[in-house]
Scaffold this motif. Structure first.
Motif, PDB file in Angstrom:
ATOM      1  N   TYR A  35       0.843  -1.192   0.000  1.00  0.00           N
ATOM      2  CA  TYR A  35       0.000   0.000   0.000  1.00  0.00           C
ATOM      3  C   TYR A  35       0.885   1.252   0.000  1.00  0.00           C
ATOM      4  O   TYR A  35       1.997   1.246   0.525  1.00  0.00           O
ATOM      5  N   GLN A  37       0.478   5.222   1.376  1.00  0.00           N
ATOM      6  CA  GLN A  37      -0.389   6.078   2.160  1.00  0.00           C
ATOM      7  C   GLN A  37       0.200   7.486   2.207  1.00  0.00           C
ATOM      8  O   GLN A  37       1.285   7.697   2.760  1.00  0.00           O
ATOM      9  N   GLY A  40      -2.691  11.948   5.725  1.00  0.00           N
ATOM     10  CA  GLY A  40      -4.072  12.417   5.803  1.00  0.00           C
ATOM     11  C   GLY A  40      -5.057  11.610   4.986  1.00  0.00           C
ATOM     12  O   GLY A  40      -6.263  11.881   5.012  1.00  0.00           O
ATOM     13  N   GLN A  41      -4.556  10.606   4.271  1.00  0.00           N
ATOM     14  CA  GLN A  41      -5.434   9.773   3.453  1.00  0.00           C
ATOM     15  C   GLN A  41      -5.340   8.319   3.885  1.00  0.00           C
ATOM     16  O   GLN A  41      -4.429   7.929   4.610  1.00  0.00           O
ATOM     17  N   PRO A  43      -4.823   4.180   3.237  1.00  0.00           N
ATOM     18  CA  PRO A  43      -3.886   3.407   2.401  1.00  0.00           C
ATOM     19  C   PRO A  43      -4.509   3.096   1.042  1.00  0.00           C
ATOM     20  O   PRO A  43      -5.685   2.765   0.949  1.00  0.00           O
ATOM     21  N   MET A  89       4.174   7.092   2.844  1.00  0.00           N
ATOM     22  CA  MET A  89       4.482   5.894   3.621  1.00  0.00           C
ATOM     23  C   MET A  89       4.111   4.692   2.760  1.00  0.00           C
ATOM     24  O   MET A  89       3.010   4.635   2.211  1.00  0.00           O
ATOM     25  N   LEU A  91       3.442   0.796   2.914  1.00  0.00           N
ATOM     26  CA  LEU A  91       3.090  -0.230   3.884  1.00  0.00           C
ATOM     27  C   LEU A  91       2.994  -1.587   3.208  1.00  0.00           C
ATOM     28  O   LEU A  91       2.439  -1.713   2.118  1.00  0.00           O
ATOM     29  N   PHE A 104      -0.020  -5.662   9.294  1.00  0.00           N
ATOM     30  CA  PHE A 104       0.778  -4.640   8.654  1.00  0.00           C
ATOM     31  C   PHE A 104       2.163  -4.527   9.284  1.00  0.00           C
ATOM     32  O   PHE A 104       2.338  -4.684  10.498  1.00  0.00           O
ATOM     33  N   GLY A 105       3.128  -4.220   8.438  1.00  0.00           N
ATOM     34  CA  GLY A 105       4.458  -3.898   8.913  1.00  0.00           C
ATOM     35  C   GLY A 105       4.532  -2.453   9.366  1.00  0.00           C
ATOM     36  O   GLY A 105       3.546  -1.716   9.260  1.00  0.00           O
ATOM     37  N   ARG A 109       8.934   5.120   5.289  1.00  0.00           N
ATOM     38  CA  ARG A 109       8.588   6.507   4.941  1.00  0.00           C
ATOM     39  C   ARG A 109       9.584   7.016   3.912  1.00  0.00           C
ATOM     40  O   ARG A 109      10.773   7.131   4.197  1.00  0.00           O
TER      41      ARG A 109
END
Lengths: 113, 111
Positions: A35, A37, A40-41, A43, A89, A91, A104-105, A109
């Motif tokens: 994913y 991300q 503010g949003q 994933p 980020m 993920l 999730f890991g 970043r």
């Protein structure tokens, strides 16, 4: 308790450079997800693997992004060349199968300068 | 694609029960409904999953009406540590439909 491992945790790269992220899922988990991300949003699914096969990569910008899971275990996500808008980020998650709980890991970043 | 709609934000007080409702009008017959919690700078964490009626675990309950076009996550007696973003998603076990995380609901618990 088993965990999903990701590396690196942080990456700063310059625009037009190549960058790679690695994910080691929980042992025995057949399904692996990448994913992206943005702050503010929620994933956004980039790619989903079932064992070594891609189930969905419809949101993966294939001109610059690639993902592989050669032996159906760990996975690599690559960006080449990186663009400023790729800062986010990244993920990785794994689950025993589709529609099961995803683990999730810690994420990577990425900052592109 | 089974998209979801949730309130953008909610406030509540410690010790209260919090209910967050999600709509998923285009849910397919085999899809599951899953809720995740996310704290800043961490990956999402699974809370609960259901298919129909009611599911309860040690941290939450999930209510799903018969038409399955919506679901409600119920958090009993919230504390300050429940301040987080909560995501509802429709989870297809097969086929071409993909998982979509929406914008989530930012829950802020006040003392």
């Amino acid at each position: 308790e088993a965990e999903v491992a990701q590396s690196p945790r942080y990456k700063i790269t310059e625009k037009s450079q190549a960058v790679a992220f690695w994910c080691d899922p929980i042992s025995g988990h057949a399904t692996l997800y990448w994913y992206r991300q943005i702050l503010g949003q929620g994933p956004e699914l980039l790619v989903q693997f079932q064992d070594e096969s891609v189930v969905d990569d419809s949101q993966l910008p294939k001109d610059r992004f690639s993902a592989e899971r050669l032996k159906g275990v760990d996975s690599t996500l690559k960006i080449q060349p990186a663009e400023l808008g790729d800062s986010a980020m990244y993920l990785c998650a794994s689950s025993p199968a589709r529609a099961y709980e995803q683990y999730f890991g810690p994420g990577t970043r990425l900052t592109v300068t | 694609l089974a998209k979801t709609t949730q309130p953008i934000s909610m406030d509540s007080y410690e010790g209260q029960e919090v209910n967050i409702t999600c709509s998923h009008n285009n849910i397919a017959t085999n899809d599951y409904i899953t809720w995740y919690q996310q704290f800043p700078s961490q990956g999402p964490r699974f809370i609960i999953q259901g298919y129909k009626t009611k599911v309860t675990n040690e941290v939450a309950s999930l209510f799903i009406p018969a038409d399955r076009k919506s679901s409600t996550l119920s958090l009993p007696r919230v504390s300050l540590s429940d301040t987080a973003v909560y995501y509802c998603l429709v989870d297809p076990p097969q086929g071409d439909d993909k998982i979509i995380f929406g914008k989530g609901t930012r829950l802020h618990i006040l003392p």
